[in-house]
Design a protein around this motif. Structure first.
Motif: not given
Lengths: 234, 234, 234, 234
Positions: B160-171
């Motif tokens: 998941l950390t490598e996926q472009r669509y993964t939302k890091r902030l505010g997820n």
């Protein structure tokens, strides 16, 4: 102990299910708790080699005892039983086993020696009986098979303190007796009795007889464990 | 990840037994690790109700997961295996379960609610499959049935950390992802892979096929667990 | 059905323990016994593909059912229980499995196809639930987990003969219905009910609730098995 | 016996895995197969009371032996293993047990007496060891624990026919010897050896050592069973 057949006594005290288990194999229970090994240990006259032989086999016993509590974790019907079983498992493997290794060291038995031991027949017989009984039956069968060990050692500790011949000062086995008369151990044994009493409440007579047989056979195999120590049997 | 079918790659790297397990069910493995539930969780778009449903069933799953490690303690062939199994058991019951209850609280799920849950079909299917596989076979069968959970969650976290669509902030699911990308969890998963690799060294092909089938079936049941969460299935 | 709470009724008929198991999950029991798959089968309108899918998975089910009776042999507490469990085991493996293979042949499913089947989720879920329940508990837990299958099929057979929509002549599923309405099957189911009633005599309420939960979960997983057939689910 | 390390020998004969199991506990194996009980039985000098004691405990042994084959049915990984286990189970419970009861009758031991027996320590030890080993490990562990009984009795039968002191005519134990030298029994034992050899093909050395330990412990417990008979031990 008051005579439970005395009518005056019986008017006031009702035998608990656990009492009934012991009464159903009263002879075997006494032959285990008052075994010659136990008496000589109390008197401080037990041969050092017998005690060492016992200590070594008890190390192997503890490992299977740990496995038995692992089985109890698996057999648990709810999270309460699971946590209780885990507490016993941790007490055996994280605490008692280390203390036992240390204690063995004091008696000249090295960790290397412990790691290379073969199981005596009495160790094989008792441990596999407990584990197989747990697999065949349910978590209550397993506890009843384990009870002679837990509760018996607590009774033996108390009983020895009451015997005239027990040597308190300068007894080489004093530390061993202290362990099983300690408040922690006595409380743990009582907790086990309480749990079994709760589980045996309202069970059918047929079920009681199944459990009484297990208790009796396990008690007999525990007495054999003392005998194995006393005679230094393989 | 480098393509393991690339001849340049294969000249240098030999597939471990665990790699071979994954390769033997590559489609099922990807359908599990890249399940829609996982993707929506990474993107932060997963319906809150789906996540809550998953959290509740995961609580029940953890209890059976604990039972499975109790079974591993019982199944241990030596004290080393026993201690390792006990460490996993303690990690689940003494640490992870409490964290899970706390985490559920943050999502509005009370302890009372957790205590009264019914198991969904997907929970029943996966947990009983793991436990029964462990009973039928030996401790290695049990570990292989457990592996998709332990190792899969670590791979999912990393992936998941490598996926472009993964939302890091505010997820809203950021904390969940943090748990499985944490160094502790990643190391625990790696330790499991290492143990399985050691145990599978030099096994026969017949044995490999038995284990590959278990790994594949457990993987499929893990994917069903995501699906159950996504669709809020009973 | 007569209202069991009606005092006039209760004067004459006392609910057996097995009746109480069914009453404790009356909704689930009806959803299983009167499932759409069953109704369409009775009416002769069930899609052939659904029936074939069911037959294939039922072949895999029977193998695990055989394993369950092997477990019952192991779990037996005396030679009487052992012989009874062995009789059931032989009925499944030496008789019913061969009949099933033959019956599958009549529906165009070859032995080769049967040997290569994958288990559907519903098959995995139900069979592993039964087996794991038997391992966790004792032989009574195991029987109660098996009962919805044995007793349910007998009730379904009888129930279908009473439905107006059931097609007796020219129903492609007539032979299947004949099997479960046969005297042998009805008697075997009754013997199972009788055995469970005897074992549940005088059990505590706590024990009843454990068993009622097992019966309810197994019933639900049996209903899922019909659904799997109806929808041709993997 | 030819020296297996002799290169001339090795050119022609390769030790099978089962040979290696026996070689790994050669002393224990000989102490079991050439036990005093066996020799006196061959010579026809064994005390009748010892033989009767053995026969009684062997009755109890057979019941647990049946349970062990029930466990093998449960542990089976495919229908082939299941059918093979069931064949052994039927041979024990449907045939051998009845023959044993009849044979006991010829020695003055009634069915009532058999039904009320207590298990001796040696019976408890061996049977529970086998069953627990099967539960802890997989179906191969179980077979290896059972093998000393099946294969040992066949070897003992053959070995006795070759001893000069064996009394062929007028030996009260002649019928017992006939049973284990019969073609059926010898073939059944060979089939067991063949199955184990197939299962042990290509296993790792670590796995071999696990199995060798089980074989050795079970062999020792079988020798104890003779000793129990000889000494009429409880």
């Amino acid at each position: 102990m008051a005579n439970p057949n005395n009518p005056l006594f019986r008017r006031h005290v009702v035998a608990t299910p656990f009492d009934r288990l012991k009464q159903a194999c009263a002879t075997e229970w006494r032959m285990y708790c008052e075994h010659e090994f136990v008496k000589q240990l109390g008197a401080g006259t037990l041969a050092m080699e017998s005690f060492q032989h016992y200590l070594k086999q008890d190390y192997l016993f503890l490992i299977h005892f740990g496995r038995a509590w692992g089985l109890a974790v698996y057999k648990s019907r709810d999270i309460g039983q699971l946590r209780q079983s885990l507490d016993s498992l941790k007490a055996i493997i994280d605490i008692e086993l280390d203390l036992h290794v240390e204690f063995c060291g004091e008696w000249g038995i090295s960790e290397t020696e412990l790691a290379e031991l073969s199981e005596s027949r009495a160790t094989l017989a008792y441990t596999r009986y407990v584990l197989e009984t747990g697999n065949r039956g349910d978590i209550l069968d397993l506890h009843v098979a384990l009870a002679p060990c837990i509760v018996g050692y607590a009774e033996i500790g108390s009983w020895l303190t009451e015997q005239r011949y027990t040597k308190r000062l300068g007894n080489p086995y004093g530390k061993w007796m202290d362990m099983y008369t300690s408040r922690e151990f006595q409380q743990a044994a009582q907790a086990e009795v309480d749990w079994i009493n709760t589980q045996m409440e309202d069970i059918s007579e047929a079920r009681f007889h199944e459990l009484a047989r297990i208790f009796s056979e396990a008690t007999r195999l525990e007495a054999d464990f003392w005998q194995m120590g006393l005679m230094k049997e393989d």
